[in-house]
Design a protein around this motif. Structure first.
Motif, PDB file in Angstrom:
ATOM      1  N   PRO A 111       0.783  -1.237   0.000  1.00  0.00           N
ATOM      2  CA  PRO A 111       0.000   0.000   0.000  1.00  0.00           C
ATOM      3  C   PRO A 111       0.813   1.284   0.000  1.00  0.00           C
ATOM      4  O   PRO A 111       0.259   2.365  -0.112  1.00  0.00           O
ATOM      5  N   GLY A 112       2.145   1.184   0.166  1.00  0.00           N
ATOM      6  CA  GLY A 112       2.956   2.386   0.039  1.00  0.00           C
ATOM      7  C   GLY A 112       3.921   2.650   1.176  1.00  0.00           C
ATOM      8  O   GLY A 112       4.621   3.665   1.166  1.00  0.00           O
ATOM      9  N   MET A 134      -2.145  -4.845  -8.885  1.00  0.00           N
ATOM     10  CA  MET A 134      -3.575  -4.866  -8.595  1.00  0.00           C
ATOM     11  C   MET A 134      -4.133  -3.448  -8.642  1.00  0.00           C
ATOM     12  O   MET A 134      -3.692  -2.579  -7.880  1.00  0.00           O
ATOM     13  N   PRO A 135      -5.117  -3.162  -9.507  1.00  0.00           N
ATOM     14  CA  PRO A 135      -5.608  -1.787  -9.675  1.00  0.00           C
ATOM     15  C   PRO A 135      -6.114  -1.133  -8.386  1.00  0.00           C
ATOM     16  O   PRO A 135      -5.791   0.036  -8.118  1.00  0.00           O
ATOM     17  N   LYS A 136      -6.891  -1.849  -7.580  1.00  0.00           N
ATOM     18  CA  LYS A 136      -7.425  -1.246  -6.355  1.00  0.00           C
ATOM     19  C   LYS A 136      -6.304  -0.914  -5.381  1.00  0.00           C
ATOM     20  O   LYS A 136      -6.315   0.145  -4.735  1.00  0.00           O
ATOM     21  N   LEU A 141      -2.075   3.010  -3.069  1.00  0.00           N
ATOM     22  CA  LEU A 141      -0.671   3.422  -3.155  1.00  0.00           C
ATOM     23  C   LEU A 141      -0.558   4.871  -3.599  1.00  0.00           C
ATOM     24  O   LEU A 141       0.188   5.668  -3.020  1.00  0.00           O
ATOM     25  N   SER A 142      -1.306   5.225  -4.638  1.00  0.00           N
ATOM     26  CA  SER A 142      -1.268   6.583  -5.163  1.00  0.00           C
ATOM     27  C   SER A 142      -1.742   7.599  -4.117  1.00  0.00           C
ATOM     28  O   SER A 142      -1.135   8.669  -3.949  1.00  0.00           O
ATOM     29  N   VAL A 359      -0.472   4.543 -16.124  1.00  0.00           N
ATOM     30  CA  VAL A 359       0.015   5.423 -15.066  1.00  0.00           C
ATOM     31  C   VAL A 359      -1.161   5.995 -14.292  1.00  0.00           C
ATOM     32  O   VAL A 359      -2.044   6.633 -14.870  1.00  0.00           O
ATOM     33  N   LEU A 360      -1.167   5.776 -12.994  1.00  0.00           N
ATOM     34  CA  LEU A 360      -2.203   6.357 -12.148  1.00  0.00           C
ATOM     35  C   LEU A 360      -1.810   7.737 -11.656  1.00  0.00           C
ATOM     36  O   LEU A 360      -2.668   8.586 -11.421  1.00  0.00           O
ATOM     37  N   ARG A 361      -0.518   7.934 -11.501  1.00  0.00           N
ATOM     38  CA  ARG A 361      -0.041   9.206 -10.946  1.00  0.00           C
ATOM     39  C   ARG A 361       1.224   9.616 -11.690  1.00  0.00           C
ATOM     40  O   ARG A 361       2.315   9.165 -11.381  1.00  0.00           O
TER      41      ARG A 361
END
Length: 448
Positions: A111-112, A134-136, A141-142, A359-361
């Motif tokens: 999770p980061g 995993m997308p969720k 994480l983002s 890329v999410l972020r």
């Protein structure tokens, strides 16, 4: 806690005389909570000391870590000043010891916890790529990197092998905190006990080999690979590192941290170098079970010709609204502007082209380009590095309303302001005729 009989037999055989203390700690020992403070936030430690009256007890494996619990709905957590993390988990990024200016990949990042720790080591310089398959979990994480105020990170959502074509021979350091059988978490996670089978360590090792094969292809010559698990299983620890030493041009490096135990060469291929790996045991250390290895890569990977990311193509209206905002809130960052839809971002200077990447972020989220106006993001406020920005001091009661999505009264008419509680930045608000309009993201709102 009732352990599987085969698990008990296995570790009685492996540990011999040590088994009694091991099983006593694993089944009856106290679970120790911990947290880290954020070195990217101004005066962070001083703020933490205010909220934790009395002497803070340092965690054993991280300079920024302490023992104790964190409330996820507290001001300190929501403003990104602290991150809850199990004490032994802090050892992984500490062993990585990323240096400012380096290119670093956290390959299994959600999770980061380790990504935020690496970001603190980089101090805003260089590039951090935090990847999660995993997308969720990648979304969580983002959010954690945003809360931490990180401005030089990309969050990607790929299987490790998919990243190789984008990052061959690119990184100075890669951290692989691999999915594992989780034996080291048995004391704190009953679900890990329920899911364990005798075949699980071997199955996990096969997956870990696939991940590490991809990771090694993305290292520069002389680059560092950190491999870690939260399991006791030799199949995933010493045996796995033995496989690396036998099949790849890598050497083990010592991990110099006090109060740790050496790896067991006899549980691998017998190579004495395996003593350079580190184990944490519940009967010997604060925190849960962990294994860490640090390796140097001596091979050569093809390096790709990387095109720079395209610059933002702002409409004249959007450009004008951003410039108006920037005059009031001067920007100290030098990264490149990019636009995705109506969202404006600053891409880290070291980032390659994002073409083909999920890329999410893509760096630091600056805000939303609205018609004839710019709406700043929470991420921009939490990454604030300019003390000259217009500020508005608010109370804890006001903050409770803010995170719940409510407006609140504050005399004045400053327009956009950085909201602060006791000099801790919590986000942007818009002060209009004595009322602070709420721009806390709807998806993050909660009741204190």
């Amino acid at each position: 806690m009732e352990l599987p009989e085969i698990f008990s037999q296995k570790y009685h055989a492996l540990l011999g005389a040590e088994a009694t203390d091991f099983f006593a700690a694993l089944t009856n020992g106290e679970v120790q909570k911990g947290f880290r403070y954020n070195p990217l936030k101004p005066d962070c430690l001083a703020h933490v000391e205010k909220f934790y009256p009395g002497a803070l007890q340092p965690a054993p494996y991280a300079a920024t870590g302490f023992l104790g619990a964190v409330n996820g709905k507290s001001l300190l957590h929501q403003a990104g000043l602290v991150y809850s993390q199990e004490p032994s988990a802090m050892i992984v990024a500490e062993a990585a010891a990323a240096q400012p200016g380096e290119k670093v990949l956290d390959l299994c990042a959600a999770p980061g916890g380790k990504s935020t720790q690496l970001a603190g080591q980089l101090q805003g310089e260089g590039l951090l790529v935090a990847n999660e398959i995993m997308p969720k979990r990648a979304k969580i994480l983002s959010e954690n990197l945003e809360r931490w105020g990180v401005r030089n990170a990309l969050v990607t959502n790929h299987a490790p092998a998919e990243l190789v074509k984008h990052f061959s021979g690119f990184f100075d350091r890669i951290l692989v905190d691999a999915p594992c059988s989780g034996e080291g978490m048995f004391r704190k996670d009953p679900e890990a006990v329920a899911q364990w089978t005798p075949d699980l360590p071997v199955a996990c090792a096969a997956r870990q080999k696939e991940i590490l094969t991809a990771a090694l292809q993305m290292l520069k010559t002389g680059g560092t690979l950190i491999y870690s698990t939260c399991t006791f299983a030799p199949e995933e620890d010493e045996m796995l590192v033995s496989w690396l030493l036998e099949n790849y041009p890598v050497t083990l490096e010592p991990i110099v941290l006090a109060n740790t135990s050496a790896g067991r060469p006899e549980w691998g291929n017998g190579d004495p170098a395996l003593q350079k790996t580190v184990r944490l045991w519940p009967q010997k250390n604060q925190g849960e079970g962990h294994f860490v290895a640090k390796l140097t890569f001596h091979g050569e990977n093809a390096t790709l010709k990387r095109k720079p990311a395209k610059k933002a193509r702002l409409t004249s209206e959007a450009k004008a609204s951003w410039e108006v905002f920037s005059q009031k809130f001067p920007q100290t960052f030098t990264e490149r502007l990019v636009v995705f839809g109506d969202q404006l971002w600053q891409l880290p200077a070291e980032a390659p082209t994002l073409t083909g990447l999920k890329v999410l972020r893509p760096g630091l989220h600056l805000g939303t380009l609205k018609k004839k106006r710019f709406e700043p993001s929470l991420a921009l406020a939490l990454a604030q590095q300019n003390e000259d920005w217009p500020q508005l001091a608010i109370s804890l009661t006001d903050w409770s309303k803010y995170v719940a999505g409510e407006t609140f009264a504050q005399p004045g008419n400053q327009g956009w302001v950085v909201l602060q509680v006791d000099h801790i930045t919590v986000g942007f608000g818009k002060q209009v005729q004595g009322v602070v309009k709420n721009f806390y993201p709807k998806g993050l709102r909660f009741q204190v």
